[in-house]
Scaffold this active site. Structure first.
Site, mmCIF file in Angstrom:
data_model
loop_
_atom_site.group_PDB
_atom_site.id
_atom_site.type_symbol
_atom_site.label_atom_id
_atom_site.label_comp_id
_atom_site.label_asym_id
_atom_site.label_seq_id
_atom_site.Cartn_x
_atom_site.Cartn_y
_atom_site.Cartn_z
ATOM 1 N N TYR A 154 -41.152 -10.106 10.282
ATOM 2 C CA TYR A 154 -42.368 -10.914 10.064
ATOM 3 C C TYR A 154 -42.555 -11.211 8.574
ATOM 4 O O TYR A 154 -42.739 -12.372 8.181
ATOM 5 C CB TYR A 154 -43.594 -10.177 10.629
ATOM 6 C CG TYR A 154 -44.892 -10.860 10.288
ATOM 7 C CD1 TYR A 154 -45.209 -12.092 10.849
ATOM 8 C CD2 TYR A 154 -45.786 -10.298 9.376
ATOM 9 C CE1 TYR A 154 -46.400 -12.746 10.517
ATOM 10 C CE2 TYR A 154 -46.967 -10.937 9.047
ATOM 11 C CZ TYR A 154 -47.280 -12.161 9.613
ATOM 12 O OH TYR A 154 -48.448 -12.804 9.286
ATOM 13 N N SER A 174 -48.953 -14.908 4.037
ATOM 14 C CA SER A 174 -49.614 -13.603 4.244
ATOM 15 C C SER A 174 -49.550 -12.840 2.931
ATOM 16 O O SER A 174 -48.715 -13.141 2.061
ATOM 17 C CB SER A 174 -48.859 -12.823 5.323
ATOM 18 O OG SER A 174 -49.262 -11.475 5.345
ATOM 19 N N ALA A 218 -40.420 -11.206 6.246
ATOM 20 C CA ALA A 218 -39.355 -12.087 5.741
ATOM 21 C C ALA A 218 -39.740 -13.552 5.961
ATOM 22 O O ALA A 218 -39.512 -14.403 5.099
ATOM 23 C CB ALA A 218 -38.032 -11.772 6.434
ATOM 24 N N LYS A 259 -42.774 -14.685 6.119
ATOM 25 C CA LYS A 259 -43.920 -14.997 5.257
ATOM 26 C C LYS A 259 -43.472 -15.152 3.797
ATOM 27 O O LYS A 259 -43.996 -15.980 3.061
ATOM 28 C CB LYS A 259 -44.993 -13.897 5.396
ATOM 29 C CG LYS A 259 -45.579 -13.826 6.809
ATOM 30 C CD LYS A 259 -46.479 -15.003 7.096
ATOM 31 C CE LYS A 259 -46.288 -15.690 8.389
ATOM 32 N NZ LYS A 259 -47.194 -16.811 8.615
ATOM 33 N N ASP A 272 -45.215 -27.311 20.279
ATOM 34 C CA ASP A 272 -44.569 -26.027 20.021
ATOM 35 C C ASP A 272 -43.833 -26.205 18.697
ATOM 36 O O ASP A 272 -42.839 -26.942 18.627
ATOM 37 C CB ASP A 272 -43.590 -25.697 21.155
ATOM 38 C CG ASP A 272 -42.875 -24.370 20.920
ATOM 39 O OD1 ASP A 272 -42.921 -23.848 19.787
ATOM 40 O OD2 ASP A 272 -42.275 -23.855 21.878
#
Ligand SMILES: NC(=O)c1ccc[n+]([C@@H]2O[C@H](COP(=O)([O-])OP(=O)(O)OC[C@H]3O[C@@H](n4cnc5c(N)ncnc54)[C@H](OP(=O)(O)O)[C@@H]3O)[C@@H](O)[C@H]2O)c1
Length: 262
Positions: free
Chosen positions: A151, A138, A153, A155, A54
């Site tokens: 999200y 991304s 932020a 990337k 994890d």
């Protein structure tokens, strides 16, 4: 080559493992769903290393990298790919959601890198490089939009980390590559929708790629380390222009968002 991939149980990470295995690479495959990793390893002939991990757990990241190095005696490329999306406005995103997404997408990247770099520094040069860190960011690293604040932020953080790290490791000859996919037809959106309890707005005719298309471009970026991989070539220019013309881009994103279908 030895390549360690986080998030190898599905989507882009899985497709990358398949492509690299075809080319003879030895792989360390990490994710939480070990059943999926074992299935993949079996499909690929059983010669790879499966490590339950994890990435939100710093010790698990360090253990993954160390186990890879001890098992193969070398680590050529670390691919920090594990990550997930969240569909929330900035104001709706709770402190716990911020912490969780940063823990996986950002700390999951930095903690693997922290473990890998000292090991790569011990390695001899091979085709100009001692090793390579590849970070799957991304296209949204360069430009965000509604419901994508947290999200994107993470990337954007990954892109900043890649930019800094590349220069910091340049003299030591460790390559650093960031990867910037557009919408990719993996489990990503189903997972994000399930986690967020809402549907993603997708525009009709919006370009997408398959994990296989993305992974082929990533393989090229591993064979010949480059600065950035933009698997959908046009997006490099579109997202680059968006940073130059923020107001114009706001208008375009808003219109697209309003037209978006659920
Ligand atoms: N799909 C897209 O449209 C798109 C676009 C741009 C960038 N990306 C980026 O590409 C990367 C891969 O996404 P994908 O499209 O392949 O999504 P996916 O099909 O949902 O796969 C995500 C992978 O990440 C792993 N993962 C998630 N949380 C983890 C954790 N805490 N610890 C370890 N592994 C974890 C999952 O494995 P387990 O669940 O088994 O742990 C799975 O293998 C992500 O970083 C994503 O942000 C995706």
């Amino acid at each position: 080559m030895v390549v360690a991939i986080t998030g190898a149980s599905a989507g882009i990470g899985r497709a990358l493992a398949v492509e690299l295995s075809k080319r003879g690479a030895r792989l360390a495959l990490a994710a939480r769903r070990t059943d999926k990793l074992n299935e993949l390893n079996h499909e690929l002939g059983g010669r790879h290393l499966v490590v339950p991990c994890d990435v939100a757990d710093a010790d698990a990241c360090a253990a993954f990298v160390t186990q890879t190095y001890n098992y193969f005696g070398v680590l050529d490329t670390l691919v920090c790919n594990a990550g997930y999306g969240l569909l929330r406005t900035v104001v709706e995103t709770t402190p716990a959601e911020w912490q969780a997404i940063i823990a996986t997408n950002v700390y999951g990247t930095t903690n693997c890198i922290r473990a890998a770099v000292p090991l790569m520094l011990k390695q001899e040069l091979r085709d100009r490089w001692r090793g390579q860190i590849m970070i799957v960011s991304s296209c949204l690293a360069r430009r965000s939009g509604p419901d994508a604040g947290a999200y994107s932020a993470t990337k954007a953080a990954q892109l900043s980390i890649a930019e800094a790290l590349r220069l910091e490791l340049d003299e030591q000859q460790i390559a650093v590559t960031s990867v910037h996919p557009i919408g990719t037809l993996s489990d990503f959106f189903d997972q994000a929708e399930a986690r967020s309890g809402r549907k993603a707005r997708r525009s009709v005719g919006e370009p997408t790629q398959t994990p296989e298309q993305v992974s082929i471009r990533m393989v090229r970026g591993i064979e010949q380390p480059c600065v950035e991989v933009w698997p959908y070539a046009m997006s490099r220019w579109v997202f680059g222009a968006a940073t130059l013309f923020p107001k114009l881009t706001d208008g375009m994103v808003k219109r697209r968002w309003q037209r978006g279908v659920l």
